[in-house]
Scaffold this motif. Structure first.
Motif, PDB file in Angstrom:
ATOM      1  N   THR A 230      25.168 -23.467   6.013  1.00  7.56           N
ATOM      2  CA  THR A 230      25.093 -24.718   5.261  1.00  7.56           C
ATOM      3  C   THR A 230      26.039 -24.700   4.061  1.00  7.56           C
ATOM      4  O   THR A 230      26.380 -23.617   3.567  1.00  7.56           O
ATOM      5  CB  THR A 230      23.649 -24.942   4.762  1.00  7.56           C
ATOM      6  OG1 THR A 230      23.605 -26.144   3.993  1.00  7.56           O
ATOM      7  CG2 THR A 230      23.146 -23.790   3.875  1.00  7.56           C
ATOM      8  N   LEU A 231      26.423 -25.888   3.623  1.00  6.06           N
ATOM      9  CA  LEU A 231      27.211 -25.989   2.382  1.00  6.06           C
ATOM     10  C   LEU A 231      26.293 -26.182   1.181  1.00  6.06           C
ATOM     11  O   LEU A 231      26.741 -26.226   0.042  1.00  6.06           O
ATOM     12  CB  LEU A 231      28.183 -27.165   2.485  1.00  6.06           C
ATOM     13  CG  LEU A 231      29.213 -27.072   3.613  1.00  6.06           C
ATOM     14  CD1 LEU A 231      30.120 -28.282   3.610  1.00  6.06           C
ATOM     15  CD2 LEU A 231      30.050 -25.814   3.484  1.00  6.06           C
ATOM     16  N   SER A 232      24.977 -26.327   1.443  1.00  6.59           N
ATOM     17  CA  SER A 232      24.030 -26.691   0.377  1.00  6.59           C
ATOM     18  C   SER A 232      23.991 -25.678  -0.758  1.00  6.59           C
ATOM     19  O   SER A 232      23.858 -26.052  -1.915  1.00  6.59           O
ATOM     20  CB  SER A 232      22.614 -26.800   0.946  1.00  6.59           C
ATOM     21  OG  SER A 232      22.522 -27.902   1.807  1.00  6.59           O
ATOM     22  N   LYS A 233      24.072 -24.404  -0.423  1.00  3.13           N
ATOM     23  CA  LYS A 233      23.801 -23.372  -1.428  1.00  3.13           C
ATOM     24  C   LYS A 233      25.100 -22.889  -2.073  1.00  3.13           C
ATOM     25  O   LYS A 233      25.339 -23.158  -3.245  1.00  3.13           O
ATOM     26  CB  LYS A 233      23.035 -22.214  -0.787  1.00  3.13           C
ATOM     27  CG  LYS A 233      21.850 -22.643   0.089  1.00  3.13           C
ATOM     28  CD  LYS A 233      20.705 -23.207  -0.705  1.00  3.13           C
ATOM     29  CE  LYS A 233      19.577 -23.676   0.207  1.00  3.13           C
ATOM     30  NZ  LYS A 233      18.437 -24.189  -0.507  1.00  3.13           N
ATOM     31  N   TYR A 235      28.181 -23.718  -1.921  1.00  2.00           N
ATOM     32  CA  TYR A 235      29.143 -24.708  -2.407  1.00  2.00           C
ATOM     33  C   TYR A 235      28.495 -25.726  -3.341  1.00  2.00           C
ATOM     34  O   TYR A 235      29.141 -26.692  -3.746  1.00  2.00           O
ATOM     35  CB  TYR A 235      29.825 -25.416  -1.221  1.00  2.00           C
ATOM     36  CG  TYR A 235      30.676 -24.470  -0.407  1.00  2.00           C
ATOM     37  CD1 TYR A 235      32.012 -24.238  -0.745  1.00  2.00           C
ATOM     38  CD2 TYR A 235      30.150 -23.771   0.669  1.00  2.00           C
ATOM     39  CE1 TYR A 235      32.799 -23.351  -0.020  1.00  2.00           C
ATOM     40  CE2 TYR A 235      30.922 -22.872   1.403  1.00  2.00           C
ATOM     41  CZ  TYR A 235      32.240 -22.679   1.051  1.00  2.00           C
ATOM     42  OH  TYR A 235      33.023 -21.778   1.765  1.00  2.00           O
ATOM     43  N   GLY A 236      27.233 -25.532  -3.668  1.00  2.00           N
ATOM     44  CA  GLY A 236      26.547 -26.435  -4.597  1.00  2.00           C
ATOM     45  C   GLY A 236      26.476 -27.862  -4.078  1.00  2.00           C
ATOM     46  O   GLY A 236      26.622 -28.814  -4.838  1.00  2.00           O
ATOM     47  N   MET A 237      26.241 -28.030  -2.758  1.00  2.00           N
ATOM     48  CA  MET A 237      26.283 -29.371  -2.157  1.00  2.00           C
ATOM     49  C   MET A 237      24.960 -29.735  -1.476  1.00  2.00           C
ATOM     50  O   MET A 237      24.950 -30.410  -0.441  1.00  2.00           O
ATOM     51  CB  MET A 237      27.442 -29.447  -1.156  1.00  2.00           C
ATOM     52  CG  MET A 237      28.805 -29.274  -1.833  1.00  2.00           C
ATOM     53  SD  MET A 237      30.196 -29.180  -0.686  1.00  2.00           S
ATOM     54  CE  MET A 237      30.286 -30.869  -0.078  1.00  2.00           C
ATOM     55  N   ALA A 238      23.838 -29.325  -2.075  1.00  2.00           N
ATOM     56  CA  ALA A 238      22.537 -29.558  -1.432  1.00  2.00           C
ATOM     57  C   ALA A 238      22.303 -31.046  -1.137  1.00  2.00           C
ATOM     58  O   ALA A 238      21.764 -31.413  -0.094  1.00  2.00           O
ATOM     59  CB  ALA A 238      21.413 -28.994  -2.299  1.00  2.00           C
ATOM     60  N   GLY A 239      22.707 -31.911  -2.062  1.00  2.00           N
ATOM     61  CA  GLY A 239      22.466 -33.343  -1.868  1.00  2.00           C
ATOM     62  C   GLY A 239      23.473 -34.011  -0.938  1.00  2.00           C
ATOM     63  O   GLY A 239      23.273 -35.155  -0.536  1.00  2.00           O
ATOM     64  N   TRP A 240      24.547 -33.323  -0.612  1.00  2.00           N
ATOM     65  CA  TRP A 240      25.578 -33.929   0.238  1.00  2.00           C
ATOM     66  C   TRP A 240      25.165 -33.901   1.701  1.00  2.00           C
ATOM     67  O   TRP A 240      25.658 -34.675   2.505  1.00  2.00           O
ATOM     68  CB  TRP A 240      26.907 -33.179   0.062  1.00  2.00           C
ATOM     69  CG  TRP A 240      27.493 -33.309  -1.307  1.00  2.00           C
ATOM     70  CD1 TRP A 240      26.967 -32.816  -2.467  1.00  2.00           C
ATOM     71  CD2 TRP A 240      28.702 -33.981  -1.675  1.00  2.00           C
ATOM     72  NE1 TRP A 240      27.790 -33.126  -3.518  1.00  2.00           N
ATOM     73  CE2 TRP A 240      28.869 -33.841  -3.067  1.00  2.00           C
ATOM     74  CE3 TRP A 240      29.694 -34.677  -0.961  1.00  2.00           C
ATOM     75  CZ2 TRP A 240      29.950 -34.373  -3.761  1.00  2.00           C
ATOM     76  CZ3 TRP A 240      30.773 -35.197  -1.651  1.00  2.00           C
ATOM     77  CH2 TRP A 240      30.889 -35.055  -3.031  1.00  2.00           C
ATOM     78  N   ARG A 241      24.297 -32.997   2.070  1.00  5.63           N
ATOM     79  CA  ARG A 241      23.720 -32.860   3.412  1.00  5.63           C
ATOM     80  C   ARG A 241      24.773 -32.562   4.484  1.00  5.63           C
ATOM     81  O   ARG A 241      25.100 -33.411   5.306  1.00  5.63           O
ATOM     82  CB  ARG A 241      22.892 -34.115   3.802  1.00  5.63           C
ATOM     83  CG  ARG A 241      21.855 -34.563   2.815  1.00  5.63           C
ATOM     84  CD  ARG A 241      20.919 -33.451   2.328  1.00  5.63           C
ATOM     85  NE  ARG A 241      20.160 -32.841   3.381  1.00  5.63           N
ATOM     86  CZ  ARG A 241      20.025 -31.503   3.487  1.00  5.63           C
ATOM     87  NH1 ARG A 241      20.577 -30.673   2.637  1.00  5.63           N
ATOM     88  NH2 ARG A 241      19.322 -31.012   4.483  1.00  5.63           N
ATOM     89  N   LEU A 242      25.277 -31.359   4.450  1.00  6.48           N
ATOM     90  CA  LEU A 242      26.152 -30.937   5.530  1.00  6.48           C
ATOM     91  C   LEU A 242      25.866 -29.480   5.898  1.00  6.48           C
ATOM     92  O   LEU A 242      25.973 -28.591   5.050  1.00  6.48           O
ATOM     93  CB  LEU A 242      27.628 -31.118   5.107  1.00  6.48           C
ATOM     94  CG  LEU A 242      28.631 -31.519   6.209  1.00  6.48           C
ATOM     95  CD1 LEU A 242      28.662 -30.541   7.362  1.00  6.48           C
ATOM     96  CD2 LEU A 242      28.372 -32.912   6.766  1.00  6.48           C
ATOM     97  N   GLY A 243      25.442 -29.289   7.139  1.00  7.13           N
ATOM     98  CA  GLY A 243      25.197 -27.944   7.649  1.00  7.13           C
ATOM     99  C   GLY A 243      25.820 -27.829   9.028  1.00  7.13           C
ATOM    100  O   GLY A 243      26.347 -28.804   9.572  1.00  7.13           O
ATOM    101  N   CYS A 244      25.756 -26.632   9.593  1.00  6.67           N
ATOM    102  CA  CYS A 244      26.387 -26.471  10.904  1.00  6.67           C
ATOM    103  C   CYS A 244      25.729 -25.333  11.680  1.00  6.67           C
ATOM    104  O   CYS A 244      24.991 -24.533  11.107  1.00  6.67           O
ATOM    105  CB  CYS A 244      27.879 -26.180  10.741  1.00  6.67           C
ATOM    106  SG  CYS A 244      28.238 -24.779   9.689  1.00  6.67           S
ATOM    107  N   MET A 245      26.002 -25.309  12.977  1.00  5.08           N
ATOM    108  CA  MET A 245      25.469 -24.194  13.783  1.00  5.08           C
ATOM    109  C   MET A 245      26.396 -23.842  14.933  1.00  5.08           C
ATOM    110  O   MET A 245      27.161 -24.680  15.428  1.00  5.08           O
ATOM    111  CB  MET A 245      24.093 -24.546  14.331  1.00  5.08           C
ATOM    112  CG  MET A 245      24.078 -25.385  15.566  1.00  5.08           C
ATOM    113  SD  MET A 245      22.385 -25.541  16.167  1.00  5.08           S
ATOM    114  CE  MET A 245      22.333 -27.297  16.457  1.00  5.08           C
ATOM    115  N   ALA A 246      26.288 -22.570  15.309  1.00  7.57           N
ATOM    116  CA  ALA A 246      26.849 -22.109  16.576  1.00  7.57           C
ATOM    117  C   ALA A 246      25.645 -21.847  17.465  1.00  7.57           C
ATOM    118  O   ALA A 246      24.679 -21.209  17.031  1.00  7.57           O
ATOM    119  CB  ALA A 246      27.653 -20.835  16.368  1.00  7.57           C
ATOM    120  N   ALA A 247      25.665 -22.358  18.699  1.00  4.25           N
ATOM    121  CA  ALA A 247      24.524 -22.199  19.618  1.00  4.25           C
ATOM    122  C   ALA A 247      25.067 -21.915  21.020  1.00  4.25           C
ATOM    123  O   ALA A 247      26.227 -22.235  21.313  1.00  4.25           O
ATOM    124  CB  ALA A 247      23.678 -23.466  19.620  1.00  4.25           C
TER     125      ALA A 247
END
Ligand SMILES: Cc1ncc(COP(=O)(O)O)c(C=O)c1O
Length: 420
Positions: A230-233, A235-247
């Protein structure tokens, strides 16, 4: 479905002006400057191109995009996963989501039928419990130690088990799981045909000798491993809401169905922001994360001082990662605890303590019960209370004051208890 205590805590805090928060799982910095510039530029282009029927990069922001995310962002996520975390993506599909919680939700929807089981070592992250329940599955919590013993996780596997979840560095304990432990859990998953879901929200936050290690970096592990970031932690972007996954690639179709239903595509402006953040990369995050070590030291010193002064407190794990410490307070009956119902409906010592610390000492923490920790579980003695302390958000002087209030509060409440 479990009701999280956080909204109730937020109400308590807003009704108690001047409360200092050791509760919030966020950092005190905002995103790289390049993020604001990328967003401003994207908006300017979109406005310039906003003529009916206009094509081009600006106009495309106004339209739905690819379900898994724009190719440019997915390429940057692939580069970040391989360059900084050595993931083997041969057998993986990538997806950007509105925060990594949404990625976990999509995985839960994709793998759970009614009654499917997902193993969560304790302490667990409450949103994982809720996502599994929302998908009709059954979270199976296992007290396998704060650094989970793979043998105890293996004993919980049944024919209905679909996955084992690990969170390293850990929320709420701050523990960083050693590579051999994660390797053994990953091998267990491969052997039993399960998914290993590795939540790596705090991958860049390591402060001790144990480095962060991604199980998805094992050659060939991509076929049974999900990596969430996630970029939340960082990059200090918790409110921007962008995360990702490899599955695993065989889940791509199911994941696309979930994402198409709930989000259609990740918000495209935020994708531009994420791209700029990933270009700034871990090198941008590193000095900020290093600066947190001073706060971590403040926490360790405050616990040591409280113990010297005879307070029966200790940290349940070495807080070598993330920005959390899990404080244990000795057994006993807490004043007012009979009114405190835990998420499971049971009375909780940690919940009683958490509420009184806000109302009477203006300091907020999160009770261990929110992470499945009650007395007798996770190394917490029967009748003991656990509190999660976050040192990510406050300035050094605010943290000093918050820790002073915390230990004064615990001392005062213990004194009241012994006088009862
Ligand atoms: C372990 C863990 N995973 C995921 C999240 C949520 O991340 P996001 O903001 O990307 O949804 C958190 C937030 O506290 C977390 O602690």
């Amino acid at each position: 479905v479990l009701s999280p205590v956080i909204p109730e805590l937020a109400l308590l805090v807003s009704g108690t002006p001047g409360t200092l928060s050791l509760a919030q799982g966020m950092v005190g910095w905002g995103p790289p400057k390049a993020v604001a510039e990328a967003v401003a530029q994207a908006v300017r282009h979109a406005a310039a191109a906003a003529t009916p029927g206009a094509l081009g990069a600006g106009a495309s922001l106004d339209r739905y995009g690819a379900v898994a995310g724009d190719p440019e962002l997915l390429a940057a996520i692939a580069a970040s996963f391989t360059e900084h975390h050595s993931l083997d993506l041969q057998a993986s599909t990538l997806m950007a989501t509105a925060g990594s919680n949404m990625a976990f939700h999509a995985i839960a929807q994709a793998i759970c039928d009614s009654g499917s089981e997902v193993i969560l070592p304790l302490p667990h992250y409450f949103n994982h419990v809720m996502a599994i329940q929302l998908a009709g599955g059954r979270p199976v919590t296992v007290d396998a130690g704060l650094i989970p013993d793979p043998g105890r996780l293996a004993a919980a596997i049944t024919p209905r088990t679909r996955a084992i979840v690990t969170v390293s560095p850990n929320n709420p304990s701050g523990a960083v799981m050693p590579r051999p432990v994660l390797e053994a859990i990953n091998a267990l998953c491969a052997h039993h045909g399960l998914l290993h879901i590795a939540d790596e929200a705090y991958a860049l936050f390591v402060h001790g000798r144990e480095p962060h290690w991604s199980p998805g970096s094992l050659p060939g592990s991509g076929a049974h491993t999900v990596t969430l970031q996630t970029l939340s932690k960082a990059y200090g972007m918790a409110g921007w809401r962008l995360g990702c996954m490899a599955a695993p690639r065989q889940l791509a179709e199911a994941l696309a169905k979930v994402q198409d239903t709930v989000l259609i595509c990740p918000p495209r402006l935020m994708q531009r922001a994420a791209l700029a953040a990933l270009r700034a990369g871990p090198a941008w995050c590193a000095p900020r994360i290093r600066a947190l070590r001073h706060r971590r030291r403040q926490l360790l010193d405050a616990v040591a001082l409280a113990r010297q002064e005879g307070l029966p407190v200790r940290l349940l794990a070495e807080p070598d990662g993330a920005f959390y410490g899990l404080l244990a307070v000795e057994p006993g009956r807490w004043p007012g605890e009979s009114r405190a119902a835990g998420p499971s409906g049971a009375a909780g010592h940690g919940l009683a303590l958490m509420r009184r610390l806000v109302l009477e000492h203006r300091v907020a923490t999160i009770a261990g019960e929110c992470f499945g920790l009650e007395g007798g579980v996770g190394g917490l003695p029967v009748g003991g209370a656990a509190l999660r302390i976050s040192y990510g958000l406050l300035s050094a002087s605010e943290l000093e004051e918050a820790l002073r209030r915390l230990f004064c509060g615990v001392r005062a409440l213990l004194r009241q208890r012994s006088e009862q």
